[in-house]
Design a protein around this motif. Structure first.
Motif, mmCIF file in Angstrom:
data_model
loop_
_atom_site.group_PDB
_atom_site.id
_atom_site.type_symbol
_atom_site.label_atom_id
_atom_site.label_comp_id
_atom_site.label_asym_id
_atom_site.label_seq_id
_atom_site.Cartn_x
_atom_site.Cartn_y
_atom_site.Cartn_z
ATOM 1 N N GLY A 131 27.713 42.930 45.473
ATOM 2 C CA GLY A 131 27.824 41.795 44.562
ATOM 3 C C GLY A 131 26.482 41.188 44.213
ATOM 4 O O GLY A 131 26.313 39.970 44.263
ATOM 5 N N GLN A 132 25.541 42.044 43.833
ATOM 6 C CA GLN A 132 24.200 41.570 43.475
ATOM 7 C C GLN A 132 23.756 42.152 42.132
ATOM 8 O O GLN A 132 22.593 42.470 41.932
ATOM 9 C CB GLN A 132 23.202 41.935 44.566
ATOM 10 C CG GLN A 132 23.513 41.318 45.925
ATOM 11 C CD GLN A 132 22.508 41.686 46.984
ATOM 12 O OE1 GLN A 132 21.331 41.330 46.902
ATOM 13 N NE2 GLN A 132 22.957 42.421 47.992
ATOM 14 N N THR A 133 24.697 42.256 41.195
ATOM 15 C CA THR A 133 24.370 42.813 39.885
ATOM 16 C C THR A 133 23.915 41.739 38.904
ATOM 17 O O THR A 133 23.336 42.064 37.869
ATOM 18 C CB THR A 133 25.600 43.515 39.269
ATOM 19 O OG1 THR A 133 26.612 42.532 38.978
ATOM 20 C CG2 THR A 133 26.154 44.565 40.207
ATOM 21 N N GLU B 93 46.763 35.099 36.187
ATOM 22 C CA GLU B 93 45.720 34.122 36.489
ATOM 23 C C GLU B 93 45.109 34.385 37.865
ATOM 24 O O GLU B 93 45.804 34.370 38.877
ATOM 25 C CB GLU B 93 46.295 32.709 36.427
ATOM 26 C CG GLU B 93 46.822 32.333 35.039
ATOM 27 C CD GLU B 93 47.399 30.935 35.005
ATOM 28 O OE1 GLU B 93 47.017 30.105 35.847
ATOM 29 O OE2 GLU B 93 48.247 30.671 34.123
ATOM 30 N N ASP B 94 43.827 34.615 37.859
ATOM 31 C CA ASP B 94 43.079 34.827 39.105
ATOM 32 C C ASP B 94 42.438 33.495 39.486
ATOM 33 O O ASP B 94 41.344 33.159 39.015
ATOM 34 C CB ASP B 94 42.019 35.902 38.901
ATOM 35 C CG ASP B 94 41.153 36.106 40.139
ATOM 36 O OD1 ASP B 94 41.632 35.796 41.249
ATOM 37 O OD2 ASP B 94 39.993 36.551 39.983
ATOM 38 N N LEU B 95 43.121 32.741 40.345
ATOM 39 C CA LEU B 95 42.679 31.412 40.741
ATOM 40 C C LEU B 95 42.433 31.369 42.251
ATOM 41 O O LEU B 95 42.985 32.189 42.997
ATOM 42 C CB LEU B 95 43.734 30.362 40.364
ATOM 43 C CG LEU B 95 44.128 30.311 38.888
ATOM 44 C CD1 LEU B 95 45.233 29.295 38.663
ATOM 45 C CD2 LEU B 95 42.909 29.990 38.018
ATOM 46 N N PRO B 96 41.637 30.445 42.740
ATOM 47 C CA PRO B 96 41.414 30.346 44.186
ATOM 48 C C PRO B 96 42.733 30.195 44.946
ATOM 49 O O PRO B 96 43.595 29.402 44.567
ATOM 50 C CB PRO B 96 40.545 29.088 44.314
ATOM 51 C CG PRO B 96 39.838 28.978 42.999
ATOM 52 C CD PRO B 96 40.826 29.468 41.982
ATOM 53 N N LEU C 21 42.207 41.523 46.479
ATOM 54 C CA LEU C 21 41.708 41.146 45.171
ATOM 55 C C LEU C 21 42.898 41.062 44.223
ATOM 56 O O LEU C 21 43.804 41.907 44.262
ATOM 57 C CB LEU C 21 40.707 42.188 44.661
ATOM 58 C CG LEU C 21 39.633 41.736 43.672
ATOM 59 C CD1 LEU C 21 38.777 40.620 44.259
ATOM 60 C CD2 LEU C 21 38.758 42.926 43.271
ATOM 61 N N HIS C 22 42.904 40.025 43.387
ATOM 62 C CA HIS C 22 43.955 39.852 42.394
ATOM 63 C C HIS C 22 44.014 41.088 41.492
ATOM 64 O O HIS C 22 42.986 41.672 41.150
ATOM 65 C CB HIS C 22 43.668 38.594 41.577
ATOM 66 C CG HIS C 22 44.755 38.200 40.636
ATOM 67 N ND1 HIS C 22 44.988 38.849 39.446
ATOM 68 C CD2 HIS C 22 45.678 37.213 40.702
ATOM 69 C CE1 HIS C 22 45.997 38.285 38.812
ATOM 70 N NE2 HIS C 22 46.442 37.283 39.566
ATOM 71 N N ASN C 23 45.209 41.474 41.069
ATOM 72 C CA ASN C 23 45.364 42.688 40.282
ATOM 73 C C ASN C 23 44.569 42.648 38.985
ATOM 74 O O ASN C 23 43.960 43.644 38.576
ATOM 75 C CB ASN C 23 46.839 42.938 39.977
ATOM 76 C CG ASN C 23 47.057 44.273 39.284
ATOM 77 O OD1 ASN C 23 46.727 45.319 39.828
ATOM 78 N ND2 ASN C 23 47.592 44.246 38.069
ATOM 79 N N HIS C 24 44.561 41.503 38.319
ATOM 80 C CA HIS C 24 43.813 41.394 37.067
ATOM 81 C C HIS C 24 42.319 41.536 37.336
ATOM 82 O O HIS C 24 41.581 42.181 36.566
ATOM 83 C CB HIS C 24 44.118 40.062 36.384
ATOM 84 C CG HIS C 24 44.105 40.149 34.894
ATOM 85 N ND1 HIS C 24 44.735 39.243 34.083
ATOM 86 C CD2 HIS C 24 43.530 41.029 34.035
ATOM 87 C CE1 HIS C 24 44.546 39.565 32.818
ATOM 88 N NE2 HIS C 24 43.819 40.643 32.766
ATOM 89 N N ALA C 25 41.844 40.954 38.435
ATOM 90 C CA ALA C 25 40.435 41.095 38.802
ATOM 91 C C ALA C 25 40.096 42.545 39.108
ATOM 92 O O ALA C 25 38.975 43.009 38.825
ATOM 93 C CB ALA C 25 40.106 40.201 40.000
ATOM 94 N N ASP D 81 30.262 39.948 40.648
ATOM 95 C CA ASP D 81 29.642 39.790 41.968
ATOM 96 C C ASP D 81 30.549 39.016 42.912
ATOM 97 O O ASP D 81 30.650 39.339 44.106
ATOM 98 C CB ASP D 81 28.296 39.082 41.834
ATOM 99 C CG ASP D 81 27.234 39.967 41.184
ATOM 100 O OD1 ASP D 81 27.472 41.191 41.057
ATOM 101 O OD2 ASP D 81 26.178 39.438 40.817
ATOM 102 N N HIS D 82 31.233 38.014 42.383
ATOM 103 C CA HIS D 82 32.178 37.244 43.202
ATOM 104 C C HIS D 82 33.295 38.146 43.709
ATOM 105 O O HIS D 82 33.665 38.083 44.892
ATOM 106 C CB HIS D 82 32.759 36.094 42.380
ATOM 107 C CG HIS D 82 33.908 35.404 43.055
ATOM 108 N ND1 HIS D 82 33.739 34.356 43.943
ATOM 109 C CD2 HIS D 82 35.259 35.625 42.985
ATOM 110 C CE1 HIS D 82 34.925 33.967 44.387
ATOM 111 N NE2 HIS D 82 35.849 34.717 43.818
ATOM 112 N N TRP D 83 33.847 38.984 42.832
ATOM 113 C CA TRP D 83 34.971 39.834 43.242
ATOM 114 C C TRP D 83 34.543 40.857 44.281
ATOM 115 O O TRP D 83 35.308 41.151 45.214
ATOM 116 C CB TRP D 83 35.577 40.519 42.018
ATOM 117 C CG TRP D 83 36.159 39.551 41.044
ATOM 118 C CD1 TRP D 83 36.932 38.445 41.333
ATOM 119 C CD2 TRP D 83 35.998 39.565 39.625
ATOM 120 N NE1 TRP D 83 37.256 37.790 40.174
ATOM 121 C CE2 TRP D 83 36.709 38.437 39.114
ATOM 122 C CE3 TRP D 83 35.346 40.392 38.728
ATOM 123 C CZ2 TRP D 83 36.764 38.152 37.748
ATOM 124 C CZ3 TRP D 83 35.400 40.122 37.374
ATOM 125 C CH2 TRP D 83 36.103 39.018 36.893
#
Length: 393
Positions: free
Chosen positions: A127-129, A36-39, A147-151, A135-137
């Motif tokens: 991050g402007q695609t 889970e990639d959460l804040p 960065l989270h591994n899943h992200a 873009d967030h990542w």
């Protein structure tokens, strides 16, 4: 749940404290929610920057986890072993790293020559695609160095298959921004996503998986469905596992630490007060500018190591300072320079270039291989699962 405080303090004390804080959740809790990639990244260990620079060693993390969880922590243990597997696999196939660096040079040349590619690459890096999540990542990575591994997997998949950008440019984007950016783990993970590591197997990012594991924060549209493997060359045959060097006990010795191994232990034959110095290769992670967050972390980690070893004023050198480094050793009558073995990457390349310079001054370079690496790298012959069967008993 514990939020990951970014940026992480770059000390061994902080590393061991982070491990202690995480261990109660290293078993079933980690297995259930690690994707889970959460804040705030509440469900991951946050240990990767420490292990990458060996402020905390893999052996320490494995031992502590097994003592806290004799059973039930296989998922976390496997994550620790993945890093060792990647390092061992690349160490035995250094041509893969050379090919990546050559491919990166060619891709950057294309960026300079092809305005369309340059615009696509710049949009991806900033991050402007317009791609939800991606873009967030990109912006999160540049702002935090993490960065989270899943992200990372989703990001690499979108970069390769949706944006159709050269994978080497994406791997470089990670290496120049990730504080835990590791030549082996990063290069081979990008190759794995693109189908270059396990032949015929790629990783496809999907809207449903992203939405599920981001608690609905992101659900990108328009992702590629055609994720066929990138063209690849056969893997080179593995070379023998390096053995490391033995210390000559009667030689006047100094200790050279570098950013690949800053634990400061594992040198039982060196007397207390052995002269200490450092080699920094942070800028060599990329032909482009490295994120200052990485430089700040490495600088603080070196200062921590110097303080822990009782030599806070220990000098630091870069590859541009090799003449000054050799002069420094020669004036002290040093005949042997001991250093932790550096796996394939910028530090290993710098040490390779330093060795003959030292030899000209009558100084021997002794690369000391840790037992953890010497015992596990021989098993990095094929895929991870065969490796895991050999090491996770």
């Amino acid at each position: 749940m514990t939020q990951l405080p970014l940026p992480l303090p770059a000390t061994r004390a902080a590393a061991t404290a982070r491990l202690h804080t995480f261990l109660p959740r290293a078993g079933l809790a980690y297995a259930a929610r690690r994707n889970e990639d959460l804040p705030g990244h509440p469900h991951v260990s946050g240990l990767s920057p420490y292990i990458r620079h060996r402020l905390l060693t893999e052996a320490e993390a494995l031992d502590a986890t097994l003592r806290a969880h004799p059973q039930g922590a296989d998922k976390f243990l496997a994550e620790l072993w993945w890093r060792t597997y990647w390092k061992g696999w690349l160490e035995r196939r250094p041509a893969i790293w050379s090919a990546y660096r050559q491919g990166l040079t060619e891709a950057l040349n294309r960026v300079h020559a092809e305005s369309g590619l340059r615009q696509q690459w710049e949009a991806a890096c900033t991050g402007q695609t317009g791609i939800d999540g991606f873009d967030h990542w990109a912006q999160e990575l540049a702002a935090t160095g993490y960065l989270h591994n899943h992200a990372r997997m989703w990001f690499a998949s979108i970069w390769i298959f949706t944006l159709r950008l050269p994978w080497e440019l994406g791997a470089d984007f990670f290496l120049r921004h990730l504080i835990d950016g590791d030549p082996a783990s990063n290069t081979l993970s990008w190759r794995w996503v693109g189908g270059l590591h396990t032949p015929g197997k790629t990783y496809a990012a999907t809207p449903d998986n992203i939405a599920k594991n981001t608690d609905g924060r992101f659900r990108p549209t328009g992702l590629a469905r055609d994720c066929r493997p990138l063209p690849m060359q056969p893997h080179p045959a593995p070379r023998p596992v390096p053995e490391g060097d033995a210390l000559h006990p009667d030689d006047h010795t100094a200790l050279l630490l570098h950013e690949d191994d800053l634990a400061g232990d594992g040198f039982p034959h060196l007397p207390p007060g052995t002269p200490l110095l450092f080699l920094t290769t942070t800028a060599r992670r990329s032909p482009l500018a490295v994120n200052p967050l990485i430089t700040t972390f490495v600088d603080a980690a070196l200062a921590d190591a110097a303080t822990r070893l009782g030599q806070p004023a220990a000098p630091r050198f870069t590859e541009a300072d090799f003449d000054a480094l050799t002069d420094h050793l020669a004036t002290q009558g040093i005949r042997q320079l001991a250093t932790p073995y550096a796996p394939i990457g910028p530090t290993a390349a710098a040490l390779q270039r330093l060795a003959p310079r030292l030899a000209e001054r009558g100084i021997r370079l002794a690369r000391l291989l840790r037992d953890h690496d010497a015992q596990s790298w021989p098993h990095a012959t094929h895929g991870f699962f065969r490796f895991r069967e050999a090491v996770m008993r």
